[in-house]
Design an enzyme around this catalytic site. Structure first.
Site, mmCIF file in Angstrom:
data_model
loop_
_atom_site.group_PDB
_atom_site.id
_atom_site.type_symbol
_atom_site.label_atom_id
_atom_site.label_comp_id
_atom_site.label_asym_id
_atom_site.label_seq_id
_atom_site.Cartn_x
_atom_site.Cartn_y
_atom_site.Cartn_z
ATOM 1 N N TYR A 84 0.831 -1.204 0.000
ATOM 2 C CA TYR A 84 0.000 0.000 0.000
ATOM 3 C C TYR A 84 0.867 1.255 0.000
ATOM 4 O O TYR A 84 1.742 1.416 0.844
ATOM 5 C CB TYR A 84 -0.931 0.029 1.203
ATOM 6 C CG TYR A 84 -2.008 -1.046 1.224
ATOM 7 C CD1 TYR A 84 -2.312 -1.799 0.096
ATOM 8 C CD2 TYR A 84 -2.726 -1.302 2.386
ATOM 9 C CE1 TYR A 84 -3.291 -2.776 0.128
ATOM 10 C CE2 TYR A 84 -3.705 -2.273 2.424
ATOM 11 C CZ TYR A 84 -3.990 -3.014 1.290
ATOM 12 O OH TYR A 84 -4.960 -3.994 1.332
ATOM 13 N N LYS A 87 -23.363 8.522 -3.014
ATOM 14 C CA LYS A 87 -22.820 9.820 -3.442
ATOM 15 C C LYS A 87 -22.788 9.992 -4.955
ATOM 16 O O LYS A 87 -22.723 11.114 -5.461
ATOM 17 C CB LYS A 87 -21.409 10.016 -2.883
ATOM 18 C CG LYS A 87 -20.354 9.130 -3.503
ATOM 19 C CD LYS A 87 -18.955 9.439 -2.988
ATOM 20 C CE LYS A 87 -18.750 8.954 -1.593
ATOM 21 N NZ LYS A 87 -17.323 9.083 -1.157
#
Length: 333
Positions: free
Chosen positions: A54, A216
């Site tokens: 990551y 959203k």
């Protein structure tokens, strides 16, 4: 916060875990990342999930600094190994060399002597499974890893690993970390039945479907600026599959379901995955502390059978259920 056993192991974890896949060391500044971790701790989250890959290893660094000073015995820290962490041919995969070097890099970045769970981030078709499992076993015996898990493995791959572990007397896999949401249910037909039988718990990622299930994104409207869908470095490719009017219209039709329960749509999505008894935890991420505080309200929520049926009726044919969609690279990236 509610807590669940990780599979059939003795480890108790918070049913909502905090993950830093697309945020720490990448999308948000470190001060904001630390604030999100502190909010997670304040809300009772004890389980933190990351991976060596990551943000090019920076996410582990940030998490290590954010958790510094916390009582280590009160935390469950999970990380993973497989994807490239350097330019070399052996800086990837699940060979003994890479796993051995990766765990030591992760421990250094996380500022800890051990990780509670070490996960094979994909299945490595180029390394004998016996080699990987023996290396994991060695790390368990050395006290650097307490439990072993996998991420995005198919049922037959998990079954083969369990067979080898039983034959060789190795510690068994206790967890699986797949993508799982109302929209992505590919683990339900094969992975979950196997894991229920074998005592393996699911630690699921993307329960809000990369943000789509928050509501959203509106059908027929431009994508909101500053969201994952417009961030080419932050998972835009993964979310594209959902950004069509059919999916977005059906998702909007979930709003009355959430409202009737007094939940936000994101809370409904997280609560939905937690209804599956084989799910040990749902991983949530955040770029702002208030997102953490909102998401944890899904802990302990019970959804009646009629609510679950209503959700299925709303989503209908857009749900992905094909177990073949779980795929690891045939060759290391």
């Amino acid at each position: 916060m509610e807590f669940r056993r990780l599979g059939r192991s003795g480890l108790q974890i918070s049913e909502i875990a905090y993950g830093n896949w697309l945020t720490h060391g990448s999308q948000v500044e470190e001060d904001a990342a630390v604030a999100c971790v502190q909010a997670a701790l304040d809300e009772g989250i004890t389980t933190f999930d990351t991976a060596d890959v990551y943000a090019g290893t920076r996410a582990e660094d940030v998490l290590g600094r954010a958790l510094k000073g916390q009582r280590r015995e009160g935390l469950e820290i999970f990380t993973k190994v497989y994807w490239p962490t350097g330019p070399g041919r052996n800086d990837r995969g699940l060979s003994r060399k890479h796993v051995f070097e990766s765990i030591h890099g992760s421990l250094r970045r996380l500022q800890t002597d051990y990780v509670d769970l070490y996960q094979a981030h994909r299945f490595d078709h180029e390394t004998p499974l016996e080699e990987t499992l023996r290396t994991f076993e060695d790390l368990v015996r050395q006290g650097k890893v307490l439990y072993v898990g996998v991420s995005e493995w198919r049922a037959e791959e998990i079954a083969r690993a369990l067979e080898i572990a039983d034959q060789m007397g190795f510690d068994r896999i206790v967890s699986s970390q797949p993508q799982y949401s109302m929209l992505w249910r590919v683990i339900e037909s094969e992975v979950i039945p196997l894991c229920e039988k074998e005592g393996i718990g699911q630690i699921v990622w993307s329960p809000i479907a990369q943000g789509v299930l928050s509501g959203k994104y509106k059908p027929g409207r431009p994508l909101p600026a500053g969201t994952r869908a417009t961030d080419e470095k932050g998972g835009a490719d993964m979310i594209k599959r959902y950004l069509n009017d059919d999916v977005l219209t059906r998702v909007q039709n979930l709003e009355p379901v959430a409202a009737d329960l007094g939940l936000s749509m994101a809370q409904l999505a997280i609560a939905w995955v937690l209804q599956n008894p084989n799910v040990s935890a749902a991983i949530v991420g955040a770029s702002r502390p208030e997102q953490v505080r909102d998401n944890v309200k899904a802990a302990g929520v019970k959804l009646d059978a009629d609510v679950l049926a209503r959700i299925d009726d709303v989503l209908g044919p857009i749900v992905e259920r094909d177990p073949a969609r779980t795929v690891s690279p045939q060759r290391r990236p």
